[in-house]
Write an enzyme that holds these catalytic residues in place. Sequence first.
Site, short mmCIF file in Angstrom:
data_model
loop_
_atom_site.label_atom_id
_atom_site.label_comp_id
_atom_site.label_asym_id
_atom_site.label_seq_id
_atom_site.Cartn_x
_atom_site.Cartn_y
_atom_site.Cartn_z
N GLU A 1 79.89 -7.24 43.56
CA GLU A 1 79.40 -5.95 43.08
C GLU A 1 79.85 -4.85 44.01
O GLU A 1 79.61 -4.91 45.21
CB GLU A 1 77.87 -5.92 43.10
CG GLU A 1 77.19 -6.92 42.23
CD GLU A 1 75.69 -6.77 42.38
OE1 GLU A 1 75.20 -5.62 42.37
OE2 GLU A 1 75.03 -7.78 42.56
N THR B 1 75.95 -0.51 40.97
CA THR B 1 77.13 -1.27 41.36
C THR B 1 77.97 -1.57 40.13
O THR B 1 77.45 -1.84 39.06
CB THR B 1 76.76 -2.60 42.04
OG1 THR B 1 75.95 -3.39 41.17
CG2 THR B 1 76.04 -2.36 43.35
N1 RBF Z 1 71.05 -8.50 47.74
C1 RBF Z 1 70.46 -9.41 48.52
O1 RBF Z 1 69.70 -10.23 48.02
N2 RBF Z 1 70.67 -9.44 49.87
C2 RBF Z 1 71.50 -8.57 50.50
O2 RBF Z 1 71.68 -8.65 51.72
C3 RBF Z 1 72.14 -7.56 49.70
N3 RBF Z 1 72.95 -6.64 50.25
C4 RBF Z 1 73.54 -5.70 49.47
C5 RBF Z 1 74.38 -4.74 50.05
C6 RBF Z 1 74.98 -3.77 49.28
C7 RBF Z 1 75.87 -2.76 49.93
C8 RBF Z 1 74.75 -3.73 47.88
C9 RBF Z 1 75.38 -2.68 47.03
C10 RBF Z 1 73.93 -4.67 47.30
C11 RBF Z 1 73.32 -5.67 48.08
N4 RBF Z 1 72.48 -6.63 47.51
C12 RBF Z 1 71.89 -7.57 48.30
C13 RBF Z 1 72.56 -6.86 46.08
C14 RBF Z 1 71.50 -6.27 45.25
O3 RBF Z 1 70.49 -7.21 45.20
C15 RBF Z 1 72.16 -6.08 43.88
O4 RBF Z 1 73.09 -5.04 43.95
C16 RBF Z 1 71.16 -5.79 42.81
O5 RBF Z 1 70.37 -6.91 42.62
C17 RBF Z 1 71.86 -5.47 41.50
O6 RBF Z 1 72.51 -6.57 40.98
MG MG Z 2 75.97 -3.77 38.95
#
Ligand code: RBF
Ligand code: MG
Length: 160
Positions: free
Chosen positions: A93, A40
């Site tokens: 992100e 991201t």
């Molecule tokens: N992190 C969460 O804790 N819960 C989520 O529902 C969640 N949904 C995400 C959906 C997308 C499309 C993306 C790209 C990331 C999501 N993440 C979510 C974040 C993820 O934890 C994070 O990108 C990583 O921790 C990197 O910082």
């Molecule tokens: Mg990132």
Amino acid sequence: MTKRQLIVGSETIEAPYPLYLKGEITRGFGRGSRELGVPTANLPQDVADSVASVIDTGVYYGWARACHTDTVYPMVMSYGWNPYYKNEKRSAEVHLINKFPEDFYGEELRVIVLGYIRPELNYSSLDALIKDIMFDIEVSKHSLERENYLKYSKDDFLKN
Ligand code: RBF
Ligand code: MG
């Protein structure tokens, strides 16, 4: 009757969309690439903070361009606290839906947010989180094919 039922085969775009965001890509925790296989591009903290008055935390779709290329990509944006990781600051992100070989920290990122997919969730496993992200990506691609969303990929905001 709700408004939605009156519009067949088309989507109206209502406030706060389209939402225009831009900023220099900042370094996150690096977990996106390393643990999730979903890199991201993080928007600056001040952008993430100010968006709070406009949208709720959650997962969103739209278009984005990292300004070292001319190509506009579909994107999914995770906005919020990342409950799975218990972050202490809201992050915005953006995952560009494409395979990129390299990171692009320092580049300007331009984003048009067009709609909401789901709230942020906590997960019992990393696998479950990744599965939902894969589904978010499909939802984004599918939604953006609709004419009213597609036209924003040509928006002046995303041009050089
Ligand atoms: N992190 C969460 O804790 N819960 C989520 O529902 C969640 N949904 C995400 C959906 C997308 C499309 C993306 C790209 C990331 C999501 N993440 C979510 C974040 C993820 O934890 C994070 O990108 C990583 O921790 C990197 O910082
Ligand atoms: Mg990132």
